[in-house]
Enzyme design. Structure first.
Site, mmCIF file in Angstrom:
data_model
loop_
_atom_site.group_PDB
_atom_site.id
_atom_site.type_symbol
_atom_site.label_atom_id
_atom_site.label_comp_id
_atom_site.label_asym_id
_atom_site.label_seq_id
_atom_site.Cartn_x
_atom_site.Cartn_y
_atom_site.Cartn_z
ATOM 1 N N ASP A 30 -2.631 -15.068 -12.880
ATOM 2 C CA ASP A 30 -3.474 -14.504 -13.938
ATOM 3 C C ASP A 30 -3.879 -15.622 -14.905
ATOM 4 O O ASP A 30 -3.079 -16.488 -15.261
ATOM 5 C CB ASP A 30 -2.716 -13.401 -14.685
ATOM 6 C CG ASP A 30 -3.640 -12.537 -15.517
ATOM 7 O OD1 ASP A 30 -3.833 -11.361 -15.164
ATOM 8 O OD2 ASP A 30 -4.189 -13.042 -16.539
ATOM 9 N N ILE A 31 -5.133 -15.593 -15.338
ATOM 10 C CA ILE A 31 -5.658 -16.656 -16.214
ATOM 11 C C ILE A 31 -5.050 -16.579 -17.624
ATOM 12 O O ILE A 31 -5.049 -17.561 -18.350
ATOM 13 C CB ILE A 31 -7.209 -16.555 -16.279
ATOM 14 C CG1 ILE A 31 -7.825 -17.891 -16.660
ATOM 15 C CG2 ILE A 31 -7.671 -15.438 -17.210
ATOM 16 C CD1 ILE A 31 -9.345 -17.943 -16.441
ATOM 17 N N ASN A 87 -3.635 -0.739 -13.577
ATOM 18 C CA ASN A 87 -4.307 -0.017 -14.655
ATOM 19 C C ASN A 87 -5.562 0.651 -14.107
ATOM 20 O O ASN A 87 -6.300 0.037 -13.342
ATOM 21 C CB ASN A 87 -4.688 -0.993 -15.776
ATOM 22 C CG ASN A 87 -3.474 -1.639 -16.423
ATOM 23 O OD1 ASN A 87 -2.461 -0.980 -16.630
ATOM 24 N ND2 ASN A 87 -3.558 -2.924 -16.740
ATOM 25 N N GLY A 93 -6.468 0.413 -19.959
ATOM 26 C CA GLY A 93 -6.825 -0.962 -20.271
ATOM 27 C C GLY A 93 -7.378 -1.759 -19.110
ATOM 28 O O GLY A 93 -7.352 -2.995 -19.140
ATOM 29 N N GLN A 94 -7.902 -1.082 -18.080
ATOM 30 C CA GLN A 94 -8.502 -1.818 -16.959
ATOM 31 C C GLN A 94 -9.749 -2.558 -17.452
ATOM 32 O O GLN A 94 -10.638 -1.963 -18.072
ATOM 33 C CB GLN A 94 -8.875 -0.877 -15.812
ATOM 34 C CG GLN A 94 -9.399 -1.631 -14.588
ATOM 35 C CD GLN A 94 -9.689 -0.714 -13.383
ATOM 36 O OE1 GLN A 94 -9.572 0.513 -13.480
ATOM 37 N NE2 GLN A 94 -10.062 -1.321 -12.276
ATOM 38 N N HIS A 100 -6.375 -4.144 -8.689
ATOM 39 C CA HIS A 100 -5.435 -5.256 -8.661
ATOM 40 C C HIS A 100 -4.096 -4.756 -9.149
ATOM 41 O O HIS A 100 -4.007 -3.853 -9.975
ATOM 42 C CB HIS A 100 -5.928 -6.414 -9.535
ATOM 43 C CG HIS A 100 -6.377 -6.012 -10.896
ATOM 44 N ND1 HIS A 100 -7.628 -5.457 -11.135
ATOM 45 C CD2 HIS A 100 -5.740 -6.040 -12.088
ATOM 46 C CE1 HIS A 100 -7.743 -5.186 -12.424
ATOM 47 N NE2 HIS A 100 -6.605 -5.522 -13.025
ATOM 48 N N HIS A 102 -0.669 -6.070 -10.975
ATOM 49 C CA HIS A 102 -0.035 -7.143 -11.735
ATOM 50 C C HIS A 102 1.420 -7.264 -11.286
ATOM 51 O O HIS A 102 2.134 -6.251 -11.250
ATOM 52 C CB HIS A 102 -0.024 -6.817 -13.234
ATOM 53 C CG HIS A 102 -1.371 -6.683 -13.871
ATOM 54 N ND1 HIS A 102 -1.929 -7.662 -14.668
ATOM 55 C CD2 HIS A 102 -2.276 -5.667 -13.855
ATOM 56 C CE1 HIS A 102 -3.102 -7.260 -15.120
ATOM 57 N NE2 HIS A 102 -3.341 -6.049 -14.641
HETATM 58 P P1 5GP Z 1 -6.684 -5.389 -16.133
HETATM 59 O O1 5GP Z 1 -6.722 -5.430 -17.636
HETATM 60 O O2 5GP Z 1 -8.034 -5.024 -15.534
HETATM 61 O O3 5GP Z 1 -5.572 -4.557 -15.568
HETATM 62 O O4 5GP Z 1 -6.342 -6.869 -15.669
HETATM 63 C C1 5GP Z 1 -7.297 -7.855 -15.474
HETATM 64 C C2 5GP Z 1 -6.566 -9.178 -15.481
HETATM 65 O O5 5GP Z 1 -7.433 -10.169 -14.960
HETATM 66 C C3 5GP Z 1 -6.135 -9.647 -16.872
HETATM 67 O O6 5GP Z 1 -4.722 -9.814 -16.912
HETATM 68 C C4 5GP Z 1 -6.887 -10.963 -17.053
HETATM 69 O O7 5GP Z 1 -6.128 -11.947 -17.746
HETATM 70 C C5 5GP Z 1 -7.191 -11.373 -15.636
HETATM 71 N N1 5GP Z 1 -8.398 -12.174 -15.494
HETATM 72 C C6 5GP Z 1 -9.608 -11.946 -16.086
HETATM 73 N N2 5GP Z 1 -10.498 -12.871 -15.695
HETATM 74 C C7 5GP Z 1 -9.829 -13.715 -14.856
HETATM 75 C C8 5GP Z 1 -10.230 -14.884 -14.125
HETATM 76 O O8 5GP Z 1 -11.379 -15.346 -14.174
HETATM 77 N N3 5GP Z 1 -9.289 -15.482 -13.349
HETATM 78 C C9 5GP Z 1 -8.004 -15.011 -13.274
HETATM 79 N N4 5GP Z 1 -7.150 -15.687 -12.486
HETATM 80 N N5 5GP Z 1 -7.601 -13.906 -13.935
HETATM 81 C C10 5GP Z 1 -8.506 -13.271 -14.718
#
Ligand code: 5GP
Ligand code: ZN
Length: 114
Positions: A30-31, A87, A93-94, A100, A102
């Site tokens: 994760d970034i 999520n 919070g998606q 995906h 986590h």
């Molecule tokens: P969500 O909030 O949709 O469950 O999780 C999305 C996740 O994607 C977040 O934890 C966010 O840090 C990660 N993310 C967003 N953009 C990027 C990216 O460009 N590269 C990577 N490796 N992770 C990302």
């Protein structure tokens, strides 16, 4: 899907620190990590949310979970514990609309989550 961030990572259009890949899923760092280990496990197939699972693609979620468990074990988190989270939509919070999972590990987690 051409404008999807995680499809672009899956087809290597944009870079990511990929730690695992096979025919159907990949995992990358994760970034913006929220724990010492924070990996994202995604299917190669574009599925926007858990609401879009079908009889034909739902097996991918089991494979994502098994991959998360395997990576947690490889990183020596199996005994201490870890969290696998998906999520779905705004209240959860998606932010990226390609499903995906986590994998969070390496610190004590709170419950219930915020
Ligand atoms: P969500 O909030 O949709 O469950 O999780 C999305 C996740 O994607 C977040 O934890 C966010 O840090 C990660 N993310 C967003 N953009 C990027 C990216 O460009 N590269 C990577 N490796 N992770 C990302
Ligand atoms: Zn996608």
């Amino acid at each position: 899907m051409s404008d999807c961030l995680f499809c672009k990572i899956a087809n290597a259009t944009i870079p990511a620190k990929i730690v695992y890949r096979d025919e159907t899923v990949l995992a990358f760092e994760d970034i913006n990590p929220q724990a010492p280990t924070h990996l994202l496990i995604i299917p190669r197939e574009h599925i926007a949310t858990l609401n879009n699972l079908t009889d034909d693609n739902q097996h991918l979620v089991g494979h994502m979970a098994a991959t998360g468990a395997k990576l947690a074990k490889e990183k020596d988190h199996a005994e201490d514990g870890y969290r696998l989270v998906m999520n779905c939509n705004a209240d959860a919070g998606q932010t990226v609309f390609h499903i995906h999972m986590h994998l969070l590990a390496g610190r004590q987690m709170d419950w219930p989550p915020g």
